[in-house]
Design an enzyme around this catalytic site. Structure first.
Site, PDB file in Angstrom:
ATOM      1  N   CYS A   2       0.866  -1.174   0.000  1.00 31.22           N
ATOM      2  CA  CYS A   2       0.000   0.000   0.000  1.00 31.22           C
ATOM      3  C   CYS A   2       0.897   1.217   0.000  1.00 31.22           C
ATOM      4  O   CYS A   2       1.566   1.507   0.991  1.00 31.22           O
ATOM      5  CB  CYS A   2      -0.919   0.005   1.218  1.00 31.22           C
ATOM      6  N   GLU A 109      -3.803   0.937  -6.490  1.00 30.78           N
ATOM      7  CA  GLU A 109      -2.881  -0.125  -6.847  1.00 30.78           C
ATOM      8  C   GLU A 109      -2.778  -0.153  -8.364  1.00 30.78           C
ATOM      9  O   GLU A 109      -3.713   0.251  -9.073  1.00 30.78           O
ATOM     10  CB  GLU A 109      -3.384  -1.468  -6.299  1.00 30.78           C
TER      11      GLU A 109
END
Length: 241
Positions: A2, A109
């Site tokens: 992340c 992402e």
């Protein structure tokens, strides 16, 4: 992994959704492109005069352990792998009593194209726009070059735990790592600074993570999010991939 996320909630909204308290002077900078080393809100619990208080604080994203010679350690410690967090010197002390939640509205992402030449960014979020709270750790680091009592003598920093992505489903095709989400009850257990059994606490959080993440929506978004200088609500607007 992340490495970018969205946090544009006002302090009052954070306090209400997290059932926490915050100092009246606390300021949260709205960001649709949060990157490591920036200041972010976290939620933690502290014992004050024998009473447990859940509080929202501002921390630098990238954990700096108390033993660090300088804060540059945090540049590489914005994520902590759940598989090794109990043993790694950077994180193991925080795992014992300095666990926090990192609230996000969603995270970004990048998925590789079939030919491997390009990457498509996706915004991952809950269907109803509710906050996701990731399992995190925090630390206080004392700057040896600052005078005692200086307002910037202490640095509060944090990291986000990650785990393997689910073996199947849309998230599995996006990335092999997943930030660890916490449900309401799991968050309460995770934040408790007096929890004596750390390993079972971690196992419990991981056991629920895939189910929580299974409800998330993955929207393809503009490549503009790849530049940290771009920061606005248009970054989370879905596009046709």
């Amino acid at each position: 992994m992340c490495g970018r996320y969205v946090m544009a909630r006002a302090v009052g909204d954070l306090v209400a959704e997290l059932e926490a308290e915050a100092e009246a002077s606390l300021e949260v900078r709205a960001s649709w492109n949060v990157a490591p080393t920036t200041d972010v809100p976290i939620v933690l619990e502290r014992l004050i005069d024998g009473t447990l208080h859940r509080q929202v604080h501002i921390a630098k994203w990238g954990l700096v352990p108390g033993w660090a010679k300088d804060p540059s350690v945090g540049v590489r410690a914005f994520n902590a792998r759940s598989e090794t967090v109990l043993e790694k010197p950077t994180f193991r002390a925080a795992m014992k009593s300095k666990r926090c939640g990192v609230p996000v509205q969603g995270y970004f992402e990048w998925k590789k194209s079939p030919d491997g030449k390009t990457k498509q960014p996706y915004f991952v979020h809950t269907p109803d726009g509710a906050l996701i709270t990731f399992a995190g750790l925090y630390e206080w680091w004392k700057d040896p070059d600052k005078e005692n009592g200086a307002p910037d003598q202490w640095l509060l920093s944090c990291t986000i735990l990650t785990m393997a992505s689910p073996p199947s489903g849309e998230l599995a095709t996006l990335h092999d790592r997943l930030p660890v989400p916490l449900g309401r009850e799991a968050l309460a257990e995770w934040l408790d600074p007096e929890s004596p059994a750390v390993a079972p606490l971690l196992e419990s959080a991981l056991a629920q993570a895939w189910e929580l993440a299974g409800t998330w929506v993955l929207d393809p978004v503009s490549a503009a999010v790849g530049n940290v200088r771009n920061n606005g609500p248009e970054l989370i607007a879905p596009i046709t991939a």
